[in-house]
Scaffold this motif. Structure first.
Motif, mmCIF file in Angstrom:
data_model
loop_
_atom_site.group_PDB
_atom_site.id
_atom_site.type_symbol
_atom_site.label_atom_id
_atom_site.label_comp_id
_atom_site.label_asym_id
_atom_site.label_seq_id
_atom_site.Cartn_x
_atom_site.Cartn_y
_atom_site.Cartn_z
ATOM 1 N N GLU A 113 24.194 -77.513 -59.637
ATOM 2 C CA GLU A 113 25.540 -77.918 -60.053
ATOM 3 C C GLU A 113 26.578 -76.842 -59.782
ATOM 4 O O GLU A 113 27.706 -77.146 -59.358
ATOM 5 N N GLN A 114 26.208 -75.592 -60.041
ATOM 6 C CA GLN A 114 27.148 -74.492 -59.869
ATOM 7 C C GLN A 114 26.425 -73.293 -59.262
ATOM 8 O O GLN A 114 25.299 -72.968 -59.663
ATOM 9 N N LEU A 115 27.090 -72.657 -58.316
ATOM 10 C CA LEU A 115 26.589 -71.430 -57.704
ATOM 11 C C LEU A 115 27.673 -70.376 -57.851
ATOM 12 O O LEU A 115 28.829 -70.621 -57.508
ATOM 13 N N THR A 116 27.299 -69.213 -58.384
ATOM 14 C CA THR A 116 28.252 -68.118 -58.557
ATOM 15 C C THR A 116 27.770 -66.922 -57.749
ATOM 16 O O THR A 116 26.633 -66.472 -57.909
ATOM 17 N N ILE A 117 28.631 -66.428 -56.876
ATOM 18 C CA ILE A 117 28.312 -65.274 -56.038
ATOM 19 C C ILE A 117 29.335 -64.181 -56.306
ATOM 20 O O ILE A 117 30.540 -64.419 -56.215
ATOM 21 N N VAL A 118 28.856 -62.993 -56.647
ATOM 22 C CA VAL A 118 29.725 -61.830 -56.824
ATOM 23 C C VAL A 118 29.366 -60.818 -55.742
ATOM 24 O O VAL A 118 28.200 -60.421 -55.609
ATOM 25 N N SER A 119 30.364 -60.416 -54.960
ATOM 26 C CA SER A 119 30.131 -59.453 -53.889
ATOM 27 C C SER A 119 31.312 -58.501 -53.834
ATOM 28 O O SER A 119 32.399 -58.864 -53.391
ATOM 29 N N ARG A 120 31.082 -57.279 -54.293
ATOM 30 C CA ARG A 120 32.128 -56.257 -54.302
ATOM 31 C C ARG A 120 31.612 -55.009 -53.606
ATOM 32 O O ARG A 120 30.523 -54.529 -53.904
ATOM 33 N N ASP A 121 32.401 -54.494 -52.682
ATOM 34 C CA ASP A 121 32.038 -53.255 -51.996
ATOM 35 C C ASP A 121 32.347 -52.050 -52.878
ATOM 36 O O ASP A 121 33.280 -52.098 -53.691
ATOM 37 N N PRO A 122 31.611 -50.961 -52.712
ATOM 38 C CA PRO A 122 31.861 -49.785 -53.551
ATOM 39 C C PRO A 122 33.181 -49.090 -53.236
ATOM 40 O O PRO A 122 33.792 -48.485 -54.110
ATOM 41 N N ALA A 123 33.627 -49.179 -51.987
ATOM 42 C CA ALA A 123 34.871 -48.515 -51.586
ATOM 43 C C ALA A 123 35.453 -49.255 -50.397
ATOM 44 O O ALA A 123 34.708 -49.802 -49.576
ATOM 45 N N PRO A 124 36.763 -49.283 -50.271
ATOM 46 C CA PRO A 124 37.379 -50.012 -49.164
ATOM 47 C C PRO A 124 37.118 -49.336 -47.829
ATOM 48 O O PRO A 124 36.970 -48.111 -47.753
ATOM 49 N N PRO A 125 37.077 -50.117 -46.745
ATOM 50 C CA PRO A 125 36.937 -49.525 -45.424
ATOM 51 C C PRO A 125 38.228 -48.856 -44.986
ATOM 52 O O PRO A 125 39.267 -49.011 -45.623
ATOM 53 N N ALA A 126 38.145 -48.151 -43.894
ATOM 54 C CA ALA A 126 39.323 -47.467 -43.366
ATOM 55 C C ALA A 126 40.386 -48.481 -42.968
ATOM 56 O O ALA A 126 40.071 -49.548 -42.447
ATOM 57 N N ALA A 162 28.500 -80.339 -56.192
ATOM 58 C CA ALA A 162 28.257 -78.980 -56.684
ATOM 59 C C ALA A 162 29.419 -78.072 -56.273
ATOM 60 O O ALA A 162 30.102 -78.318 -55.280
ATOM 61 N N VAL A 163 29.620 -77.017 -57.060
ATOM 62 C CA VAL A 163 30.740 -76.094 -56.830
ATOM 63 C C VAL A 163 30.205 -74.668 -56.734
ATOM 64 O O VAL A 163 29.351 -74.250 -57.529
ATOM 65 N N ALA A 164 30.721 -73.935 -55.751
ATOM 66 C CA ALA A 164 30.402 -72.510 -55.626
ATOM 67 C C ALA A 164 31.661 -71.697 -55.884
ATOM 68 O O ALA A 164 32.744 -72.051 -55.421
ATOM 69 N N THR A 165 31.504 -70.612 -56.625
ATOM 70 C CA THR A 165 32.589 -69.667 -56.859
ATOM 71 C C THR A 165 32.178 -68.321 -56.285
ATOM 72 O O THR A 165 31.096 -67.806 -56.598
ATOM 73 N N ILE A 166 33.028 -67.764 -55.440
ATOM 74 C CA ILE A 166 32.751 -66.484 -54.786
ATOM 75 C C ILE A 166 33.798 -65.477 -55.235
ATOM 76 O O ILE A 166 35.000 -65.721 -55.090
ATOM 77 N N VAL A 167 33.355 -64.362 -55.786
ATOM 78 C CA VAL A 167 34.245 -63.298 -56.254
ATOM 79 C C VAL A 167 34.050 -62.082 -55.362
ATOM 80 O O VAL A 167 32.942 -61.563 -55.241
ATOM 81 N N ASN A 168 35.110 -61.643 -54.726
ATOM 82 C CA ASN A 168 35.045 -60.490 -53.820
ATOM 83 C C ASN A 168 36.045 -59.417 -54.212
ATOM 84 O O ASN A 168 37.118 -59.716 -54.730
ATOM 85 N N SER A 169 35.691 -58.168 -53.947
ATOM 86 C CA SER A 169 36.634 -57.059 -54.047
ATOM 87 C C SER A 169 36.238 -56.008 -53.038
ATOM 88 O O SER A 169 35.043 -55.806 -52.765
ATOM 89 N N ARG A 170 37.225 -55.342 -52.473
ATOM 90 C CA ARG A 170 36.966 -54.268 -51.528
ATOM 91 C C ARG A 170 36.575 -52.967 -52.226
ATOM 92 O O ARG A 170 36.212 -51.987 -51.558
ATOM 93 N N HIS A 171 36.663 -52.934 -53.544
ATOM 94 C CA HIS A 171 36.300 -51.705 -54.261
ATOM 95 C C HIS A 171 35.614 -52.058 -55.575
ATOM 96 O O HIS A 171 35.863 -53.103 -56.163
ATOM 97 N N CYS A 172 34.705 -51.185 -55.998
ATOM 98 C CA CYS A 172 33.996 -51.389 -57.263
ATOM 99 C C CYS A 172 33.516 -50.035 -57.768
ATOM 100 O O CYS A 172 32.673 -49.383 -57.129
ATOM 101 N N ALA A 173 34.029 -49.597 -58.915
ATOM 102 C CA ALA A 173 33.720 -48.273 -59.444
ATOM 103 C C ALA A 173 32.246 -48.113 -59.800
ATOM 104 O O ALA A 173 31.727 -46.993 -59.835
ATOM 105 N N THR A 174 31.545 -49.220 -60.045
ATOM 106 C CA THR A 174 30.145 -49.141 -60.467
ATOM 107 C C THR A 174 29.157 -49.171 -59.312
ATOM 108 O O THR A 174 27.953 -49.092 -59.517
#
Length: 336
Positions: free
Chosen positions: A144-157, A219-231
């Motif tokens: 029914e629902q798919l959740t994807i979290v993908s965050r990079d540790p630091a932004p590219p150049a 079904a619904v997918a939610t994708i969360v992205n960030s170019r930076h992640c302190a953790t």
């Protein structure tokens, strides 16, 4: 043994060369790169020979397959050349940043598409693959629902971001393919882009995004992205259905947890680099490709999967830019 040439001796080419060199059923024969002595250095590290002449790769009688890790604008040229030379191909994502170019590529290799695999390696991550298999077996009922979290540790150049095609074609495209892998046909795309990092202000790109996909099944997918992640490198996935859920959590270098009077379950940091997090996925991806070459079976993800993921990336870019919901005709279904 499947005898392999690697085109491109940069970071991703080096990953593939090392993976081939350590695979029990593959042998690295040739490395190509026209820049400096990059090919010579990489080839020497793994007992292969080097060339700056692309024609040598295509003509090599001792090469069965080619892995393309060259810059994205060269993928189509290298893919078509290798296929026309009778080689099997594993091409890094994306096939191209321009959908028209991808479609022209597919037309150029018509009848030989089964010899091409696109490098969406997250399908081969053991945790994601296990969840996919258990969903397919009906363990949590219809997805029914798919959740994807993908965050990079630091932004590219910034110089890289400027030519990357934007966050959706460069980064989210992995997650878009993962969503298709789980959900099949996607018929609706909505996305919100964020520009919160001052370093991105002049690049006409987003440093974060939330994308919603609606599948033909409902079904619904939610994708969360960030170019930076302190953790660290934040990579999570959850599949939810009427009978329960399955979740892949972030990985750390070890499994030790520390509890005391002031904290409970403290662990080491998340893995900080994609090569660490997805090292096994790269190995299993290569194993799938090698088995396909040896047996003559069509590999997956296919070049059509590469095209479909780019369609979704284009739709997400459009939605985030205009604020509109993008409706799509059903795309080619992704097969496990």
């Amino acid at each position: 043994m499947v005898r392999i040439a690697v085109i491109g001796a940069g970071r991703i080419g080096a990953v593939h060369a090392a993976t081939v060199a350590h695979h029990p059923d593959a042998e690295l024969r040739l490395v190509h790169d026209p820049v400096g002595n990059a090919a010579e250095q990489l080839a020497a590290a793994h007992g292969a020979r080097a060339t700056r002449d692309l024609a040598e790769v295509y003509a090599a009688d001792d090469v069965d397959a080619v892995i393309i890790g060259s810059p994205t604008p060269l993928h189509v040229e290298h893919l078509v050349g290798a296929v026309r030379a009778g080689k099997a191909v594993l091409c890094e994502k994306p096939v191209d940043l321009d959908l028209t170019r991808v479609e022209e590529c597919i037309a150029a290799i018509a009848g030989h598409e089964h010899r091409v695999m696109v490098g969406f390696n997250r399908r081969f991550d053991p945790s994601f693959a296990e969840i996919h298999a258990r969903v397919q077996q009906g363990e949590i009922g219809p997805l029914e629902q798919l959740t994807i979290v993908s965050r990079d540790p630091a932004p590219p150049a910034p110089a890289y971001v400027a030519v990357s095609g934007g966050i959706f074609r460069d980064m989210t495209i992995h997650d878009l393919d993962t969503a298709r892998f789980f959900l099949g046909d996607i018929v609706e795309v909505s996305a919100v882009g964020q520009r919160l990092d001052p370093g991105y202000a002049h690049l006409e790109d987003f440093d974060g995004a939330v994308t919603t996909l609606v599948a033909a099944s409902g079904a619904v997918a939610t994708i969360v992205n960030s170019r930076h992640c302190a953790t660290g490198y934040d990579q999570r996935l959850e599949a939810f259905g009427p009978l329960g859920s399955l979740e892949a959590l972030n990985q750390t270098a070890g499994s030790v947890r520390h509890s005391s009077a002031t904290h409970a379950g403290a662990a080491g940091p998340y893995l900080g680099f994609f090569l660490d997090r997805y090292a096994t996925a790269y190995r299993d991806e290569l194993s799938h490709f090698v088995d396909a070459v040896r047996t003559g079976r069509a590999p997956s993800p296919t070049i059509e999967d590469g095209r479909a993921a780019l369609v979704l990336a284009d739709a997400a870019t459009r939605s985030a830019t205009t604020g509109e919901r993008v409706l799509l005709p059903t795309t080619a279904r992704s097969h496990p």
